[in-house]
Design an enzyme around this catalytic site. Structure first.
Site, PDB file in Angstrom:
ATOM      1  N   ARG A  65      -1.940  -5.793  -8.551  1.00 48.53           N
ATOM      2  CA  ARG A  65      -0.938  -6.824  -8.278  1.00 48.53           C
ATOM      3  C   ARG A  65      -0.919  -7.912  -9.330  1.00 48.53           C
ATOM      4  O   ARG A  65       0.115  -8.342  -9.781  1.00 48.53           O
ATOM      5  CB  ARG A  65      -1.205  -7.487  -6.915  1.00 48.53           C
ATOM      6  CG  ARG A  65      -0.783  -6.665  -5.748  1.00 48.53           C
ATOM      7  CD  ARG A  65      -1.418  -7.135  -4.487  1.00 48.53           C
ATOM      8  NE  ARG A  65      -2.841  -6.831  -4.494  1.00 48.53           N
ATOM      9  CZ  ARG A  65      -3.617  -6.871  -3.443  1.00 48.53           C
ATOM     10  NH1 ARG A  65      -3.133  -7.259  -2.282  1.00 48.53           N
ATOM     11  NH2 ARG A  65      -4.890  -6.565  -3.521  1.00 48.53           N
ATOM     12  N   HIS A  76       0.848  -1.204   0.000  1.00 54.99           N
ATOM     13  CA  HIS A  76       0.000   0.000   0.000  1.00 54.99           C
ATOM     14  C   HIS A  76       0.880   1.249   0.000  1.00 54.99           C
ATOM     15  O   HIS A  76       0.651   2.184  -0.754  1.00 54.99           O
ATOM     16  CB  HIS A  76      -0.863   0.070   1.266  1.00 54.99           C
ATOM     17  CG  HIS A  76      -1.934  -0.970   1.364  1.00 54.99           C
ATOM     18  ND1 HIS A  76      -2.122  -1.744   2.475  1.00 54.99           N
ATOM     19  CD2 HIS A  76      -2.907  -1.335   0.493  1.00 54.99           C
ATOM     20  CE1 HIS A  76      -3.158  -2.540   2.294  1.00 54.99           C
ATOM     21  NE2 HIS A  76      -3.650  -2.322   1.094  1.00 54.99           N
ATOM     22  N   SER A 111      -3.028  -7.468   2.821  1.00 58.56           N
ATOM     23  CA  SER A 111      -3.319  -7.377   4.253  1.00 58.56           C
ATOM     24  C   SER A 111      -3.653  -8.763   4.811  1.00 58.56           C
ATOM     25  O   SER A 111      -3.322  -9.073   5.951  1.00 58.56           O
ATOM     26  CB  SER A 111      -4.488  -6.425   4.500  1.00 58.56           C
ATOM     27  OG  SER A 111      -4.131  -5.127   4.116  1.00 58.56           O
TER      28      SER A 111
HETATM   29  P1  ADP Z   1      -5.882  -5.707   0.516  1.00 59.94           P
HETATM   30  O1  ADP Z   1      -6.248  -6.288  -0.824  1.00 59.94           O
HETATM   31  O2  ADP Z   1      -4.454  -5.893   0.885  1.00 59.94           O
HETATM   32  O3  ADP Z   1      -6.864  -5.999   1.618  1.00 59.94           O
HETATM   33  P2  ADP Z   1      -7.049  -3.099   0.253  1.00 59.94           P
HETATM   34  O4  ADP Z   1      -8.433  -3.574   0.092  1.00 59.94           O
HETATM   35  O5  ADP Z   1      -6.751  -2.241   1.423  1.00 59.94           O
HETATM   36  O6  ADP Z   1      -5.934  -4.187   0.309  1.00 59.94           O
HETATM   37  O7  ADP Z   1      -6.561  -2.446  -1.112  1.00 59.94           O
HETATM   38  C1  ADP Z   1      -6.367  -1.101  -1.338  1.00 59.94           C
HETATM   39  C2  ADP Z   1      -5.639  -0.877  -2.630  1.00 59.94           C
HETATM   40  O8  ADP Z   1      -4.276  -1.206  -2.471  1.00 59.94           O
HETATM   41  C3  ADP Z   1      -6.124  -1.717  -3.810  1.00 59.94           C
HETATM   42  O9  ADP Z   1      -6.069  -0.905  -4.959  1.00 59.94           O
HETATM   43  C4  ADP Z   1      -5.111  -2.804  -3.912  1.00 59.94           C
HETATM   44  O10 ADP Z   1      -4.985  -3.306  -5.207  1.00 59.94           O
HETATM   45  C5  ADP Z   1      -3.862  -2.062  -3.492  1.00 59.94           C
HETATM   46  N1  ADP Z   1      -2.852  -2.945  -2.977  1.00 59.94           N
HETATM   47  C6  ADP Z   1      -2.944  -3.754  -1.920  1.00 59.94           C
HETATM   48  N2  ADP Z   1      -1.795  -4.436  -1.740  1.00 59.94           N
HETATM   49  C7  ADP Z   1      -0.956  -4.036  -2.736  1.00 59.94           C
HETATM   50  C8  ADP Z   1       0.363  -4.394  -3.139  1.00 59.94           C
HETATM   51  N3  ADP Z   1       1.051  -5.317  -2.455  1.00 59.94           N
HETATM   52  N4  ADP Z   1       0.898  -3.787  -4.202  1.00 59.94           N
HETATM   53  C9  ADP Z   1       0.175  -2.868  -4.892  1.00 59.94           C
HETATM   54  N5  ADP Z   1      -1.068  -2.510  -4.591  1.00 59.94           N
HETATM   55  C10 ADP Z   1      -1.640  -3.076  -3.534  1.00 59.94           C
END
Ligand code: ADP
Length: 164
Positions: free
Chosen positions: A91, A17, A129
Site C-alpha cells: 500500500r 485484500h 482491516s
Molecule cells: P491488514 O494490514 O489489513 O491487517 P493483513 O495483515 O491481513 O492486513 O495483510 C495481508 C496482506 O494484504 C499484506 O500483504 C498486506 O499488505 C495486504 N493488504 C492489506 N490491505 C491491502 C490493501 N488495501 N491493498 C493492497 N494490499 C493490502
C-alpha cells in the site's frame, strides 16, 4: 502448475485484500489464501474459524482459489507447495519497509521461497482491516470497504463488542 500463496490475518478480509487475491488468481494457476494466526496482533476481532468462513464465502466465485490457515511461520508453511510464490499487496512506503525486512527473514528460514508484490489499487491504498474494525466500532458505513457478503457479520460482531 504455478501456485501463489496470499497470506494475511484477514481480520476481517477487505476489498483491498480481495483485489490482490483476484489479480493474483489471474496470473497463477492456483491461489491458496492462508489465514495466519500466529501474529503478534493481540485480541483479534474474529476467531480463526470466523475469518476462514468469511474468506471462503467471498472467494467462492474464483474457481482456482482455495483457503487454508496456519499458526506457524509462513516460510515453513510454504514448504509444502513446490515452487509456490508468496504474493503480497503493497500500500505505501511503510508497507515496503516492513515487507522488505520480513522477506529477508523468510529467505533465511526458507531460501527457496520467493515473494512477489502487487501494488495496491489506488482506491484501496487507505484501506486496512484496522480501518474496518474502527469504522465498525462506531457503526460506520462499511459499504465499499469490505465485500457485501460479510457486512452483516462485521455489524453483528461490532454490536457484541459494544455490549461488552
Ligand atoms: P491488514 O494490514 O489489513 O491487517 P493483513 O495483515 O491481513 O492486513 O495483510 C495481508 C496482506 O494484504 C499484506 O500483504 C498486506 O499488505 C495486504 N493488504 C492489506 N490491505 C491491502 C490493501 N488495501 N491493498 C493492497 N494490499 C493490502
Amino acid at each position: 502448475m504455478s501456485i501463489a500463496i496470499c497470506p494475511g490475518s484477514f481480520d476481517p478480509i477487505t476489498l483491498g485484500h480481495l483485489n490482490i487475491i483476484r489479480r493474483t488468481s489471474r496470473i497463477f494457476d492456483r491461489v491458496v489464501v492462508c489465514v495466519m494466526y500466529n501474529s503478534s496482533k493481540t485480541s483479534p476481532m474474529f476467531t480463526v474459524e470466523e475469518r476462514l468462513d468469511m474468506v471462503r464465502r467471498v472467494v467462492a466465485k474464483y474457481p482456482n482459489v482455495t483457503v487454508d490457515s496456519s499458526s506457524g511461520l509462513l516460510a515453513e508453511y510454504a514448504r509444502q507447495f513446490d515452487g509456490a510464490v508468496v504474493v503480497k499487496g503493497l500500500r505505501a512506503a511503510s508497507d515496503f519497509e516492513y515487507e522488505f525486512q520480513m522477506n529477508l527473514i523468510n529467505k533465511k528460514i526458507n531460501p527457496e521461497m520467493e515473494t512477489m508484490f502487487l501494488t495496491s489499487s489506488g482506491k484501496y491504498t487507505f484501506l486496512s482491516s484496522s480501518v474496518v474494525r474502527e469504522m465498525a466500532r462506531y457503526d460506520g458505513d462499511l459499504k465499499g470497504l469490505v465485500p457485501d457478503e460479510i457486512i452483516d457479520d462485521i455489524r453483528e460482531k461490532a454490536k457484541q463488542w459494544r455490549m461488552r
